[in-house]
Motif scaffolding. Structure first.
Motif, PDB file in Angstrom:
ATOM      1  N   MET A  10       0.836  -1.190   0.000  1.00 14.37           N
ATOM      2  CA  MET A  10       0.000   0.000   0.000  1.00 14.37           C
ATOM      3  C   MET A  10       0.881   1.254   0.000  1.00 14.37           C
ATOM      4  O   MET A  10       1.954   1.273   0.598  1.00 14.37           O
ATOM      5  CB  MET A  10      -0.837  -0.049   1.269  1.00 14.37           C
ATOM      6  N   LEU A  11       0.419   2.304  -0.644  1.00 11.24           N
ATOM      7  CA  LEU A  11       1.175   3.548  -0.723  1.00 11.24           C
ATOM      8  C   LEU A  11       1.115   4.315   0.578  1.00 11.24           C
ATOM      9  O   LEU A  11       0.113   4.281   1.280  1.00 11.24           O
ATOM     10  CB  LEU A  11       0.603   4.448  -1.831  1.00 11.24           C
ATOM     11  N   GLN A  47      -5.458   1.742 -12.829  1.00 11.65           N
ATOM     12  CA  GLN A  47      -5.917   2.350 -11.576  1.00 11.65           C
ATOM     13  C   GLN A  47      -5.691   1.406 -10.401  1.00 11.65           C
ATOM     14  O   GLN A  47      -5.295   1.845  -9.317  1.00 11.65           O
ATOM     15  CB  GLN A  47      -7.382   2.763 -11.700  1.00 11.65           C
ATOM     16  N   ALA A  48      -5.914   0.118 -10.597  1.00 10.17           N
ATOM     17  CA  ALA A  48      -5.650  -0.856  -9.534  1.00 10.17           C
ATOM     18  C   ALA A  48      -4.162  -0.885  -9.196  1.00 10.17           C
ATOM     19  O   ALA A  48      -3.783  -0.940  -8.018  1.00 10.17           O
ATOM     20  CB  ALA A  48      -6.132  -2.244  -9.953  1.00 10.17           C
ATOM     21  N   ALA A  49      -3.305  -0.826 -10.217  1.00 11.10           N
ATOM     22  CA  ALA A  49      -1.856  -0.841  -9.983  1.00 11.10           C
ATOM     23  C   ALA A  49      -1.425   0.374  -9.172  1.00 11.10           C
ATOM     24  O   ALA A  49      -0.500   0.282  -8.348  1.00 11.10           O
ATOM     25  CB  ALA A  49      -1.101  -0.883 -11.304  1.00 11.10           C
ATOM     26  N   LEU A  50      -2.078   1.502  -9.379  1.00  9.78           N
ATOM     27  CA  LEU A  50      -1.718   2.723  -8.654  1.00  9.78           C
ATOM     28  C   LEU A  50      -2.054   2.651  -7.167  1.00  9.78           C
ATOM     29  O   LEU A  50      -1.532   3.428  -6.377  1.00  9.78           O
ATOM     30  CB  LEU A  50      -2.380   3.941  -9.292  1.00  9.78           C
ATOM     31  N   THR A  51      -2.888   1.719  -6.765  1.00  8.47           N
ATOM     32  CA  THR A  51      -3.173   1.554  -5.332  1.00  8.47           C
ATOM     33  C   THR A  51      -2.044   0.814  -4.625  1.00  8.47           C
ATOM     34  O   THR A  51      -1.950   0.855  -3.409  1.00  8.47           O
ATOM     35  CB  THR A  51      -4.500   0.798  -5.097  1.00  8.47           C
ATOM     36  N   GLU A  52      -1.192   0.136  -5.399  1.00  2.00           N
ATOM     37  CA  GLU A  52      -0.120  -0.646  -4.811  1.00  2.00           C
ATOM     38  C   GLU A  52       1.279  -0.192  -5.200  1.00  2.00           C
ATOM     39  O   GLU A  52       2.249  -0.638  -4.604  1.00  2.00           O
ATOM     40  CB  GLU A  52      -0.294  -2.112  -5.190  1.00  2.00           C
ATOM     41  N   HIS A  53       1.383   0.643  -6.232  1.00  2.02           N
ATOM     42  CA  HIS A  53       2.685   1.089  -6.742  1.00  2.02           C
ATOM     43  C   HIS A  53       2.725   2.611  -6.768  1.00  2.02           C
ATOM     44  O   HIS A  53       1.758   3.252  -7.178  1.00  2.02           O
ATOM     45  CB  HIS A  53       2.929   0.549  -8.155  1.00  2.02           C
ATOM     46  N   SER A  54       3.872   3.162  -6.369  1.00  5.81           N
ATOM     47  CA  SER A  54       3.973   4.622  -6.360  1.00  5.81           C
ATOM     48  C   SER A  54       4.034   5.198  -7.763  1.00  5.81           C
ATOM     49  O   SER A  54       3.558   6.304  -8.001  1.00  5.81           O
ATOM     50  CB  SER A  54       5.194   5.068  -5.556  1.00  5.81           C
TER      51      SER A  54
END
Length: 191
Positions: free
Chosen positions: A1-2, A83-90
């Motif tokens: 998580m970010l 968008q899903a990737a952006l919840t886990e990757h900066s």
């Protein structure tokens, strides 16, 4: 998580076929970035139809997807994954942003700033590279036809023209990757 202090961003690689986008995307993936290749959407659909992945089959599918979803097809199809990737990757990498319509959709709906990096090489050098490729090699005639189709049918020039940075790939792969790393440093772009 970010963490709350991180500002997620996307980096989109653009350019004509044979300029080195795949080399850059692989380098970024090896550094730990999440990477989504728009061409993979087409290849997955070709395989789902039970067809061989060939330039002609890719063109057919690419054009059919654009008929169904419009010129922003790859962005529309890929948006939930990005968008899903952006919840886990900066930071995330988009390999092969094709059309100006895709660029506009991502600018409006991705939800994070997007930096566009164009990679350029002379046509002569690109065609030499095509002939030597292990995967999907093209003759000069096939490469010319593909260039014309991508410029005329899929708005390829827009994202290249509006790029935030342009890297010239007129030397070795290592020289290109060094130029890319310099842009990442300027942007303070970290996986």
């Amino acid at each position: 998580m970010l963490q709350q202090t991180e500002l997620p961003r996307a980096l989109a690689l653009v350019g004509m076929p044979g300029v080195g986008k795949t080399i850059c995307a692989k380098h970024l993936e090896d550094l730990g970035y999440f990477q989504l290749r728009f061409g993979g959407v087409v290849e997955d659909e070709v395989r789902a139809r039970g067809w061989d992945v060939t330039p002609d089959n890719e063109r057919i599918v690419r054009e059919e997807l654009r008929e169904q979803y419009g010129m922003a097809a790859m962005a529309v199809i890929s948006l939930p994954k990005l968008q899903a990737a952006l919840t886990e990757h900066s930071h995330i990498i988009i390999d092969g942003l094709y059309s100006f319509s895709e660029y506009k959709i991502l600018q409006q709906q991705l939800g994070v700033p997007m930096v566009v990096v164009a990679i350029a090489a002379t046509r002569h050098l690109r065609y030499e590279r095509f002939a030597k490729r292990d995967i999907r090699p093209l003759t000069p005639e096939e490469a010319t036809l593909r260039d014309i189709q991508e410029i005329e049918r899929i708005e390829k020039g827009g994202p290249i023209a509006i790029a935030d940075y342009t890297l010239l790939n007129d030397g070795s792969p290592d020289e290109l990757l060094q130029r890319l790393d310099e842009v990442l440093e300027i942007l303070n772009f970290r996986p």
